[in-house]
Enzyme design. Structure first.
Site, PDB file in Angstrom:
ATOM      1  N   ASP A 131      64.623  35.817   3.751  1.00 24.93           N
ATOM      2  CA  ASP A 131      65.768  35.186   3.484  1.00 24.93           C
ATOM      3  C   ASP A 131      65.058  33.463   3.383  1.00 24.93           C
ATOM      4  O   ASP A 131      64.495  33.042   4.106  1.00 24.93           O
ATOM      5  CB  ASP A 131      66.642  34.942   5.000  1.00 24.93           C
ATOM      6  CG  ASP A 131      67.926  33.987   4.750  1.00 24.93           C
ATOM      7  OD1 ASP A 131      69.049  33.992   3.947  1.00 24.93           O
ATOM      8  OD2 ASP A 131      68.025  32.927   5.756  1.00 24.93           O
ATOM      9  N   ASP A 133      65.425  29.713   3.584  1.00 22.69           N
ATOM     10  CA  ASP A 133      66.232  28.680   4.121  1.00 22.69           C
ATOM     11  C   ASP A 133      65.644  27.224   3.849  1.00 22.69           C
ATOM     12  O   ASP A 133      65.037  26.583   4.520  1.00 22.69           O
ATOM     13  CB  ASP A 133      66.512  28.817   5.702  1.00 22.69           C
ATOM     14  CG  ASP A 133      67.577  27.911   6.359  1.00 22.69           C
ATOM     15  OD1 ASP A 133      68.044  26.881   5.522  1.00 22.69           O
ATOM     16  OD2 ASP A 133      67.754  28.067   7.519  1.00 22.69           O
ATOM     17  N   GLU A 135      66.458  23.647   3.193  1.00 26.65           N
ATOM     18  CA  GLU A 135      67.393  22.634   3.708  1.00 26.65           C
ATOM     19  C   GLU A 135      66.661  21.181   3.127  1.00 26.65           C
ATOM     20  O   GLU A 135      66.121  20.588   4.124  1.00 26.65           O
ATOM     21  CB  GLU A 135      67.653  22.682   5.347  1.00 26.65           C
ATOM     22  CG  GLU A 135      68.164  24.136   5.378  1.00 26.65           C
ATOM     23  CD  GLU A 135      68.664  23.917   7.118  1.00 26.65           C
ATOM     24  OE1 GLU A 135      69.105  22.857   7.332  1.00 26.65           O
ATOM     25  OE2 GLU A 135      68.832  24.974   7.382  1.00 26.65           O
ATOM     26  N   TYR A 217      79.428  25.173   8.769  1.00 24.71           N
ATOM     27  CA  TYR A 217      79.478  24.610  10.257  1.00 24.71           C
ATOM     28  C   TYR A 217      78.712  23.360   9.822  1.00 24.71           C
ATOM     29  O   TYR A 217      78.271  23.012   9.160  1.00 24.71           O
ATOM     30  CB  TYR A 217      79.000  25.431  11.259  1.00 24.71           C
ATOM     31  CG  TYR A 217      77.898  26.310  10.828  1.00 24.71           C
ATOM     32  CD1 TYR A 217      76.485  25.936  10.745  1.00 24.71           C
ATOM     33  CD2 TYR A 217      77.751  27.539  10.665  1.00 24.71           C
ATOM     34  CE1 TYR A 217      75.398  26.551  10.201  1.00 24.71           C
ATOM     35  CE2 TYR A 217      76.554  28.566  10.417  1.00 24.71           C
ATOM     36  CZ  TYR A 217      75.491  27.950  10.281  1.00 24.71           C
ATOM     37  OH  TYR A 217      74.393  28.627   9.873  1.00 24.71           O
TER      38      TYR A 217
END
Length: 395
Positions: A131, A133, A135, A217
């Site tokens: 995965d 990630d 950012e 979120y």
């Protein structure tokens, strides 16, 4: 039996019997390796994302904290033995670990090292997938160290290139080994993440992925001094913002991401402010606040903390819908979310509970999405929210 051998054996068995098509909605939990974990009912989960592997300067991946990571990997090995269908992902990067992605993705040899070392990790520890990630491509979240380049205009196109090359390598390795390796990403949930100066890119990225974990979120949080929802299912018009889970899902679908490759996220934590004016309704919502409610903890209130510290108490049905410690619980039908407010100090805490997470799971099913994920397991160490989501998804 060693950790890596145990994981490898059960992973091969599970992967050889797996179908490319999901049999039911996915329920994916992020497992933060640096946190203290409670009991985890892994049979409720379809996948666990172990966070985070480090991205090294040469583009390879490595354990971020070898001692602590090995202990967590041993626990994951036991979970997989108990539930061979559980899919294990290693998540690379994260908020504080994304500075090297731009360099890696921009260079063919670095991409090759990333792919090779990722596959080596999967084989060594018996994991099923990676995965990514990052950012964020084109807009790094944590400021880059002086002299380094952590974002480029071409990051998103390079991300597409990386995913395409990784998919080809994983598929080739899987065919040779009689298994299937998986590839997902964690994605920002706003228009800034979706935008690309070279044209639409998310559909092309999704073509190489098993699914996208959409971080629906932190729409509001510690960088603000106004009380608001952290992760509203829908926008409350009174709040002056259309940011919501529903809007983010609609954005990605409009960008051409198939619903079967979209997994919205649920926060198993809340955020809090203090010194918030009561406002015209006396409930503190959408009001100016003086400070953060927990400045030493990024104003984070894990759901289990709210339960353990008496902010929440059980009602007659056994759910945590009653407020304690002088707070009142409120509910927004528009946002489909709760909050707590204590008028004397003006303390406001927005969070998700059993009712709101069921609403989110139900909406994912209604829209035909791949499932839901959550951040993260330790924030719900008593399993209250996990059980609510799993029940709604029929897991």
């Amino acid at each position: 039996m060693t950790v890596r051998v145990a994981l490898a054996c059960v992973a091969l068995c599970a992967a050889s019997c797996a179908s490319d098509s999901p049999q039911r909605a996915e329920l994916i939990g992020y497992y933060a390796g640096w946190t203290e974990q409670g009991e985890i009912d892994s049979r409720r989960l379809s996948a666990i994302d172990y966070a985070f592997l480090a991205l090294e300067a040469d583009g390879s991946v490595a354990l971020a904290h070898p001692g602590a990571d090995e202990a967590s990997l041993a626990r994951l090995a036991r979970m997989k033995r108990d539930n061979p269908a559980l899919v294990l992902f290693a998540s690379v990067g994260g908020w504080t670990g994304s500075s090297g992605f731009s360099d890696m993705a921009s260079d063919a040899s670095s991409r090759a090292r990333f792919i090779a070392s990722s596959l080596a990790f999967l084989r060594r520890y018996g994991f099923d997938g990676i995965d990514i990630d990052w950012e964020y491509p084109g807009a790094i979240g944590v400021a880059c160290a002086p002299g380094l380049t952590c974002e480029r205009p071409g990051d998103k196109e390079n991300f597409v290139r990386l995913a395409r090359e990784m998919r080809a390598a994983m598929d080739g390795a899987g065919r040779a080994e009689g298994r299937r390796y998986r590839l997902t990403i964690a994605a920002g949930a706003d228009a800034k993440f979706a935008a690309n100066s070279s044209g639409p890119w998310l559909a092309r990225l999704a073509a190489s992925l098993d699914w996208i974990n959409l971080m629906t979120y932190d729409y509001h949080g510690t960088w603000e001094r106004e009380s608001n929802f952290v992760a509203p299912l829908r926008a409350d018009p009174a709040g002056g913002s259309d940011a919501s889970v529903d809007a983010s899902v609609s954005l990605f679908l409009a960008e051409g991401v198939p619903p079967g490759k979209l997994v919205p996220g649920i926060a198993f934590y809340g955020k809090g402010w203090t010194g918030c004016a009561p406002g015209p309704r006396g409930d503190g919502l959408f009001q100016r606040c003086k400070d953060l409610a927990r400045p030493d903890h990024e104003a984070t209130f894990e759901f289990a903390y709210l339960e353990d510290e008496g902010f929440l108490a059980r009602d007659g049905a056994g759910e945590l819908t009653r407020a304690g410690r002088g707070f009142e619980r409120h509910w927004s039908a528009a946002a489909s979310g709760p909050w707590l407010y204590e008028a004397a100090s003006g303390t406001f805490i927005a969070y998700d509970d059993e009712r709101s997470v069921r609403d989110k799971a139900r909406e994912a099913l209604r829209r035909g999405l791949r499932g839901v994920m959550f951040w993260e397991v330790s924030a719900d160490r008593h399993g209250v929210l996990l059980r609510a989501v799993a029940d709604e998804l029929g897991r």
